[in-house]
Design an enzyme around this catalytic site. Sequence first.
Site, PDB file in Angstrom:
ATOM      1  N   GLU A 281       0.819  -1.184   0.150  1.00 31.15           N
ATOM      2  CA  GLU A 281       0.038   0.044  -0.001  1.00 31.15           C
ATOM      3  C   GLU A 281       0.779   1.366  -0.057  1.00 31.15           C
ATOM      4  O   GLU A 281       0.801   1.947  -0.751  1.00 31.15           O
ATOM      5  CB  GLU A 281      -1.025  -0.042   1.392  1.00 31.15           C
ATOM      6  N   ASP A 285       1.071   4.017  -3.136  1.00 33.84           N
ATOM      7  CA  ASP A 285       0.893   5.521  -2.997  1.00 33.84           C
ATOM      8  C   ASP A 285       1.957   6.366  -3.171  1.00 33.84           C
ATOM      9  O   ASP A 285       1.932   7.414  -4.006  1.00 33.84           O
ATOM     10  CB  ASP A 285       0.363   5.623  -1.435  1.00 33.84           C
ATOM     11  N   SER A 533      -7.284   2.567  -4.135  1.00 41.01           N
ATOM     12  CA  SER A 533      -5.909   2.711  -3.461  1.00 41.01           C
ATOM     13  C   SER A 533      -4.891   3.721  -4.475  1.00 41.01           C
ATOM     14  O   SER A 533      -4.156   4.617  -4.136  1.00 41.01           O
ATOM     15  CB  SER A 533      -5.231   1.684  -2.782  1.00 41.01           C
TER      16      SER A 533
END
Length: 618
Positions: A281, A285, A533
């Site tokens: 994650e 990002d 995401s």
Amino acid sequence: MYLCSTLLLIASLIVESLTYTHPIPPGWTLHRRADPDTKLLVRLSLVQPNLHNLDAYLLDIADPQSPNYGQHWTPERVKETFRPSQGSADVVRSWLVSNLDAESSTIIQTDEVLSLNVSVAQAERIFTTNYNVYRANNGFERVGCHQGHNFPAHVAEHVEFVWPSLTYGGPRLTRRNSPPTVKGARGPRVVQPSAIDVKHCDDAVTLDCLRALYNFHYDLVAAKRNTVGVAEFGTQYYNPADLDMFFKRFAPDQVGNQPKLISIAGGQLNESDPNLDDFVESSLDLELMMGLLGRKQEVFLYEAGTMEQDPLSDELLGAWDAYYCSVADTSGIGRIARDSASSDCGDAPRANVVSISYTSTPDVRDSTFLPMLQRECTEIGKLALMGVTVIASSGDFGVAFPEFPDTLCLVNDKLEMQAPNSTQSADFVAAFPASCPYVTAVGSTQVSPGKSVRDPETATFAFPSGGGFSNAFVRPRFQNAAVTNYLKHFAPPYGPSVFNRSGRAYPDVSANGCVWPTVVAVAGNFNLTGGTSASAPIFASLITAVNDARIAIGKKPVGWINPALYSPWFVGSFNDVTNGTNPGCGTEGFRASPGWDPVTGLGTPNFERLLANFLLLP
């Protein structure tokens, strides 16, 4: 983990005590009574004045037609406008003092919260309730009470809600790591570097694919005066070696570049973590945002030290706003808060744009969730008053709420577990924080197989992009024209209880997030991952570039952008997406359609048009 709060309202002057009970949330069971000697932090959130004016205050600075557009408030003005009255604090404090053992308890007051450290036995006596230990399906235990708290009527009118009552769960990632058709599969899919071809963005989405899709070819000119950040929670880390691997292939000038770590509640990096999934994650990002913006722009990494906070953004709010902090908990089980002397309390820099790739709480109207949802959304609204743009992913479970490995839907107004592929129809559940009207919610799109960046994208079909209508927040007036058009011409013929037609509609926009084409570097390999995401930091990067251009010509950051995006001023700033659905709760969900829709919002951004329109605003 979340605290299920008790909303305290005065029904009449003759009421002597008030309480709202609620069922134990799905995924939790009452395990045993709490040890009476266990220390507990109880927080009483005081009623704030002027909250009924928050929308008007925000529209005054965010509506393109307002003469005060862009005139964001100072933190001091926000504080003074919404500070609970001293009279309220005095009434509540006096009542607490009269019921407390001064030698074994402590009351700490901030501007918005009265906190007390007491034993379970004391809390049960004061609030006429029972505290229990509740156990989650994953084995985690938590002290709380689902029976609510009782107050005399003259005290209850000054208290908005109380923590803790009961907990719910932890922040949910909105990233997909493995195909839903592969039972038990974990982790992103490894791809060989030779298979990454920028000419085939339907197979592997790279930075160049995103630049081409969204007409994003911008060189920052005011990066030292601009700020942006991404929020990560718990065991979600990045490895500098992975960033360098990604940058060496896709942005060579950034090799060696790292984000600025902003530690919150003890959040740190852990490069030795053996779990591959813990790195995906944050890597996703950061690699997308830093790769798109370039080396000139410093990126803040807000690293919150636990996934077990209540609710999702409470740690961030406390780090940005000292008036939202309280005292440190000593129970070892209860939530962690802070006092005004804590290094995390109000000292974290507020970025102009913050990207959040998590969902936290089901958006439903009951006393378990509603007070918390409203309070958190209000706090986000206060950040918007100060010029902060909060961007969040809309979720990856269509019209349902994630409760891994299942989903949550409403049956007879109660949350019930349901398998993602269930055919039993149920009512829809929106996801917070995307459902908050002060957040810009981003859905997911993809390049269709066999198509190129020159072709229209579709809603993702490898997973259902989150979207729908809030049960907790009414539709803001700036959405009326776009949403009414959808409801009148394109809404499916579901019954009146299936979704709230008068609720805040989301997502607002969308960006590419298709699962398994998005290229990231994790654990020494190039991997394919994705989800909303990915969509959130992509869109956040574009808004950061908009701020850069405005700052360069002496204008302010854009702040809360939703009223502008829905205004006639921004017609033509988005690529309309008209193909795809977001199924869930045993239904097809909604369909993408011309104009705004609850799958892809207004569409994907055309950066040059978006930039031009924002530069025309004051």
